[in-house]
Design a protein around this motif. Structure first.
Motif, mmCIF file in Angstrom:
data_model
loop_
_atom_site.group_PDB
_atom_site.id
_atom_site.type_symbol
_atom_site.label_atom_id
_atom_site.label_comp_id
_atom_site.label_asym_id
_atom_site.label_seq_id
_atom_site.Cartn_x
_atom_site.Cartn_y
_atom_site.Cartn_z
ATOM 1 N N LYS A 157 0.838 -1.200 0.000
ATOM 2 C CA LYS A 157 0.000 0.000 0.000
ATOM 3 C C LYS A 157 0.877 1.256 0.000
ATOM 4 O O LYS A 157 0.623 2.213 -0.758
ATOM 5 N N ALA A 158 1.932 1.266 0.815
ATOM 6 C CA ALA A 158 2.827 2.418 0.866
ATOM 7 C C ALA A 158 3.502 2.649 -0.481
ATOM 8 O O ALA A 158 3.603 3.786 -0.959
ATOM 9 N N GLY A 216 4.465 5.889 -4.465
ATOM 10 C CA GLY A 216 4.993 5.805 -5.826
ATOM 11 C C GLY A 216 6.446 5.372 -5.864
ATOM 12 O O GLY A 216 7.233 5.699 -4.971
ATOM 13 N N GLU A 217 6.785 4.611 -6.910
ATOM 14 C CA GLU A 217 8.160 4.132 -7.030
ATOM 15 C C GLU A 217 9.138 5.267 -7.252
ATOM 16 O O GLU A 217 10.301 5.181 -6.857
ATOM 17 N N THR A 236 15.119 6.884 -2.948
ATOM 18 C CA THR A 236 15.437 7.273 -1.570
ATOM 19 C C THR A 236 15.705 6.061 -0.683
ATOM 20 O O THR A 236 16.731 5.986 -0.006
ATOM 21 N N LEU A 237 14.783 5.089 -0.697
ATOM 22 C CA LEU A 237 14.948 3.889 0.125
ATOM 23 C C LEU A 237 15.773 2.818 -0.579
ATOM 24 O O LEU A 237 16.277 1.890 0.060
ATOM 25 N N LEU A 238 15.866 2.897 -1.909
ATOM 26 C CA LEU A 238 16.534 1.924 -2.783
ATOM 27 C C LEU A 238 15.784 0.587 -2.836
ATOM 28 O O LEU A 238 16.297 -0.391 -3.384
ATOM 29 N N ASN A 239 14.600 0.540 -2.261
ATOM 30 C CA ASN A 239 13.753 -0.646 -2.247
ATOM 31 C C ASN A 239 12.298 -0.182 -2.183
ATOM 32 O O ASN A 239 12.021 0.975 -1.873
ATOM 33 N N SER A 240 11.380 -1.113 -2.405
ATOM 34 C CA SER A 240 10.008 -0.843 -2.001
ATOM 35 C C SER A 240 9.936 -1.015 -0.488
ATOM 36 O O SER A 240 10.768 -1.723 0.097
ATOM 37 N N PRO A 241 8.967 -0.381 0.201
ATOM 38 C CA PRO A 241 8.890 -0.542 1.659
ATOM 39 C C PRO A 241 8.760 -1.988 2.099
ATOM 40 O O PRO A 241 9.231 -2.367 3.179
ATOM 41 N N GLY A 242 8.101 -2.824 1.278
ATOM 42 C CA GLY A 242 8.147 -4.267 1.472
ATOM 43 C C GLY A 242 7.724 -4.747 2.843
ATOM 44 O O GLY A 242 6.957 -4.112 3.561
ATOM 45 N N PHE A 290 9.897 11.155 5.176
ATOM 46 C CA PHE A 290 8.675 11.034 4.379
ATOM 47 C C PHE A 290 7.929 9.742 4.693
ATOM 48 O O PHE A 290 6.692 9.706 4.718
ATOM 49 N N LEU A 291 8.674 8.641 4.948
ATOM 50 C CA LEU A 291 8.011 7.376 5.254
ATOM 51 C C LEU A 291 7.500 7.361 6.691
ATOM 52 O O LEU A 291 6.419 6.837 6.968
ATOM 53 N N LEU A 292 8.263 7.957 7.595
ATOM 54 C CA LEU A 292 7.777 8.099 8.970
ATOM 55 C C LEU A 292 6.451 8.858 8.996
ATOM 56 O O LEU A 292 5.493 8.456 9.665
#
Length: 494
Positions: A114-115, A120-121, A127-133, A195-197
């Protein structure tokens, strides 16, 4: 003077005591002797009690001190390796609020998807170099949504290794590498991923203090010293997740260097010298142990779930009764390279990241009842595992990594000549086998962090190289043809 290394696994806690001057291991042990308990209240859940890790650590510390007849006061530094991606939550009194949600728990998956879809990729991948997964951050989101009363009591979140360091030192801290495996490090801004926090609804102060991977991260308290038989004030000076630490254990620090393991699951972990990522997020990218803002060192991790578990399944179901693994290798060696056209797809141990989280199960292709026997199937098992490695290694090459040399411990699937020769033959890489393990690496990492060793070359000068496997040019074409056929059959199933 000794160095003490711990490896906090989900099956056991291992400890090694290393003579700092010679670099030789003087004692090593693990506890418990049967697999540690994993709590699975529902399918896809996996939890462990942090106190269990500490109790095992006390047992194994006593064992290595007794076996070596060493005085615990002569331990100069402590290093910690640990199972990655777990979530430990503590209150203001440093007490766990619930069992830890560990790496193989999958409840964070829908929150990560969902995140990724909503952020968006273009935002996540650079930034994270991955999906939040299914990493620590999304496990915490599950807690926030499903156990809000627990979430409200959280003082700090930690990884399993951070928890052990806290029990040793009473200091709550983590590393940049640790935050990157939580999926809470912003590589673009070299800071926690605000941004993810914000998106997940986490306050920034829920994160631990950041310390260096190689640094005095805290000192053993009087209480911990009494429990463990160590000296009060002993520094904890190194900490890393198990896969970055495995690479360190094999002296893999620089761009283009690669480490591999092949136990129940298999891993290829290579060091990249520039910020990059796989656009389809089929491999994971984390900060390596020596990553710095001005000296990029990223660990690109390929994980294949169906590795040694396929080989053990084959032993139970395809091999004659009571045959050993070396006996299976002898049988497989009776088949030529390519197993006369038999291919085995090894993805029968759950969803595979390298297949974009598809769960396609294992399959056998090309069997002819008049032509093939057990030897062909057993060879196809090992070749199929290696070819799954190669499938992921091609993604790593697309990211700019050169795969010229693979370092591995002399253990598990790397004990098999067929496995080693196939990996060298299909990849073109030289394979170097070493006598080491994660707890020994953690001990030497502690020596680096405490300044006992000036650099990794001094720390690993005593690393024993057991064997070197060169690609056999005469066999390269046969391996290439077998891999091409395997890949065609795989992609037909995707």
């Amino acid at each position: 003077m000794y160095l003490l290394g711990y490896d906090i696994g989900s099956s056991s806690v291992k400890a090694s005591l290393v003579d700092a001057e010679t670099g030789k291991t003087v004692a090593s042990d693990f506890y418990p002797k049967t697999e540690a308990e994993i709590i699975a209240l529902r399918p896809g859940w996996a939890e462990q009690r942090p106190q269990q890790w500490w109790d095992c650590l006390k047992e194994v510390t006593a064992s290595v001190l007794a076996a070596s007849k060493a005085n615990g006061k002569d331990v100069a530094a402590i290093g910690i390796s640990y199972q990655m991606h777990g979530l430990v939550m503590v209150d203001k009194d440093h007490q766990p609020l619930r069992p830890a949600i560990i790496w193989c728990d999958s409840r964070g998956v829908p929150y990560g998807e969902k995140a990724f879809n909503e952020l968006g990729e273009e935002k996540c991948l650079p930034t994270l170099l991955n999906s939040p997964g299914n990493f620590t951050a999304t496990k915490l989101k599950w807690v926030k949504e499903n156990e809000p009363e627990t979430f409200e009591k959280i003082y700090k979140i930690m990884l399993p290794g951070d928890y052990i360091a806290m029990r040793l030192t009473d200091r709550i801290c983590t590393t940049v590498s640790g935050l990157s495996e939580m999926m809470l490090w912003d590589f673009k801004n070299n800071a926690p991923a605000a941004f993810l926090l914000d998106y997940l609804g986490f306050p920034a102060d829920i994160l631990p203090e950041i310390v260096g991977t190689f640094a005095i991260q805290g000192r053993v308290t009087a209480q911990a010293a009494a429990e463990l038989g160590l000296a009060e004030g002993t520094p904890v000076s190194y900490r890393a997740g198990d896969q970055p630490n495995n690479a360190l254990s094999l002296n893999v620090f620089n761009p283009g260097e690669v480490a591999s393991t092949a136990g129940t699951s298999g891993v290829v972990y290579g060091v990249l010298g520039e910020v990059n990522y796989d656009p389809q997020s089929r491999v994971n990218t984390f900060a390596h142990v020596n990553h710095e803002a001005d000296a990029t060192r990223l660990g690109v991790l390929l994980c294949i779930n169906g590795t040694g578990i396929l080989n053990s399944w084959s032993k139970r179901n395809l091999a004659p009764d009571a045959i050993s693994y070396p006996g299976m290798n002898d049988l497989a060696a009776q088949s030529p390279i390519g197993a006369k056209g038999v291919s085995i797809i090894p993805f029968g141990n759950g969803a595979e990241r390298v297949l974009r989280n598809k769960e396609i199960n294992a399959s056998i292709h090309g069997v002819n009842f008049l032509t093939h026997d057990r030897s062909h199937l057993l060879r196809a098992v090992q070749e199929g595992i290696v070819f799954s490695f190669m499938y992921g290694m091609e993604i790593m090459e697309q990211m700019g990594m050169e795969l010229k040399k693979i370092h591995a411990g002399h253990a598990n699937m790397f004990l098999s000549p067929i496995f080693r020769n196939t990996l060298a033959g299909v990849s073109g890489a030289v394979i170097e086998l070493y006598d080491t393990d994660g707890s020994v690496g953690a001990a030497k990492g502690a020596g680096m962090g405490a300044g006992i060793y000036k650099d990794n070359n001094e720390a690993f000068a005593s690393l024993e190289k057991i064997e070197v496997i060169e690609p056999r040019e005469a066999d390269r074409a046969a391996y290439a043809d077998a891999y091409a056929l395997w890949k065609e059959r795989l992609e037909r199933n995707l």
